[in-house]
Scaffold this active site. Structure first.
Site, PDB file in Angstrom:
ATOM      1  N   GLU A 140       0.849  -1.193   0.000  1.00  0.00           N
ATOM      2  CA  GLU A 140       0.000   0.000   0.000  1.00  0.00           C
ATOM      3  C   GLU A 140       0.878   1.234   0.000  1.00  0.00           C
ATOM      4  OE1 GLU A 140      -3.031   0.163   3.074  1.00  0.00           O
ATOM      5  OE2 GLU A 140      -2.800   2.329   3.265  1.00  0.00           O
ATOM      6  N   GLU A 145      -2.484  11.545   2.985  1.00  0.00           N
ATOM      7  CA  GLU A 145      -3.516  11.364   3.996  1.00  0.00           C
ATOM      8  C   GLU A 145      -3.608  12.656   4.805  1.00  0.00           C
ATOM      9  OE1 GLU A 145      -4.018   7.154   5.803  1.00  0.00           O
ATOM     10  OE2 GLU A 145      -1.857   7.470   5.642  1.00  0.00           O
TER      11      GLU A 145
END
Length: 280
Positions: A140, A145
């Site tokens: 990932e 974010e």
């Protein structure tokens, strides 16, 4: 003391041809490129349910959002007191998540998106890549974010031996004259030997293969697909702000902003470019 001038911007990509592009100029989400995730998906104690609805996933026409180059993807959470997913999970918030899984994926290259985010504590929008198979062995790559502190965004890698509370994580703090509510280009240059995160073309964090292999197997030699999502509350925001009420990681002020329709993640475009031959 005089302020040190910012360095000149570096190239946003590795100079190869485009493999994927969506400018969000067609007036509707291109379902040939994107899947819209539904309420069966749930992780990290997030407080929303994802739904396939124009209320939560829409493409806005050119001129709607100031500073955009044209049309804009809007992922917009809404308040829906008493909503239950098909499995019976209660969720007072609905939101949007789209992916290119099984429609577009790539191995090595530059993935970038131009994004504008809200000033709201406890939100958790993200732009990232995910491999196929069981997580975390799938790999990932978290390109961006944001958990509601508008002066920084985070990046991270997850894989076998370095998942969850991964050691391969970094924060980028904005200069005083800008923050996440302005348009920024978030990108990653992915090669067989390293992953380089950038913001507006400036490198912010580099992870090399030896750095990864200190913790576990390098999980970044296979295809990954694109994800854009707008989560609310849950593990990461809660660990950042410690807010428990009225929702895990979400303060009352943010609930009111959502109820007034004031919160959205805007995406001007998404590009993926091949590696140039010199970078292979």
């Amino acid at each position: 003391m005089a302020e040190t001038p910012a360095p000149a911007a570096l190239p946003l990509a590795l100079s190869g041809p485009l493999m994927f592009a969506d400018e969000f100029d067609s007036g509707a989400l291109d379902r040939g490129k994107w899947n819209v995730v539904g309420p069966e998906f749930w992780v990290n104690n997030e407080q929303q349910a994802y739904v396939d609805s124009p209320d939560t996933v829409r493409v806005l026409p050119a001129g709607t959002i100031a500073g955009a180059d044209g049309g804009v993807l809007a992922l917009k959470p809404t308040f829906s007191k008493g909503f239950e997913t098909p499995s019976g999970r209660p969720a007072d918030f609905l939101s949007g998540r789209i992916t290119t899984r099984d429609k577009f994926d790539f191995t090595y290259g530059t993935a970038s998106a131009r994004i504008k985010m809200p000033d709201a504590q406890g939100v958790w929008p993200a732009f990232w890549l995910l491999g196929y198979g069981e997580w975390p062995a799938s790999g990932e790559t978290d390109i961006m974010e944001y958990v509601g502190e508008k002066d920084w965004t985070g990046v991270a890698l997850h894989g076998p031996g370095y998942s969850g509370e991964t050691p391969l994580v970094n924060k980028y703090f904005f200069r005083d004259d800008t923050d996440v509510t302005d348009w920024h280009v978030y990108s990653v240059d992915w090669t067989p030997d390293q992953i380089l995160f950038k913001l507006d073309g400036h490198p912010t964090y580099r992870v090399t293969r030896p750095m990864v292999e200190h913790y576990g197997k390098w999980a970044f030699d296979g295809p990954q697909f694109i994800i854009l999502n707008f989560a609310l509350g849950g593990a990461y925001p809660f660990k950042t702000n410690g807010i428990e009420q009225p929702y895990n990681g979400i303060p009352e002020a943010t609930v009111r902003q959502i109820q007034r329709g004031q919160i959205a993640m805007y995406v001007d475009w998404v590009h993926v470019e091949q590696l140039s031959s010199a970078d292979r």
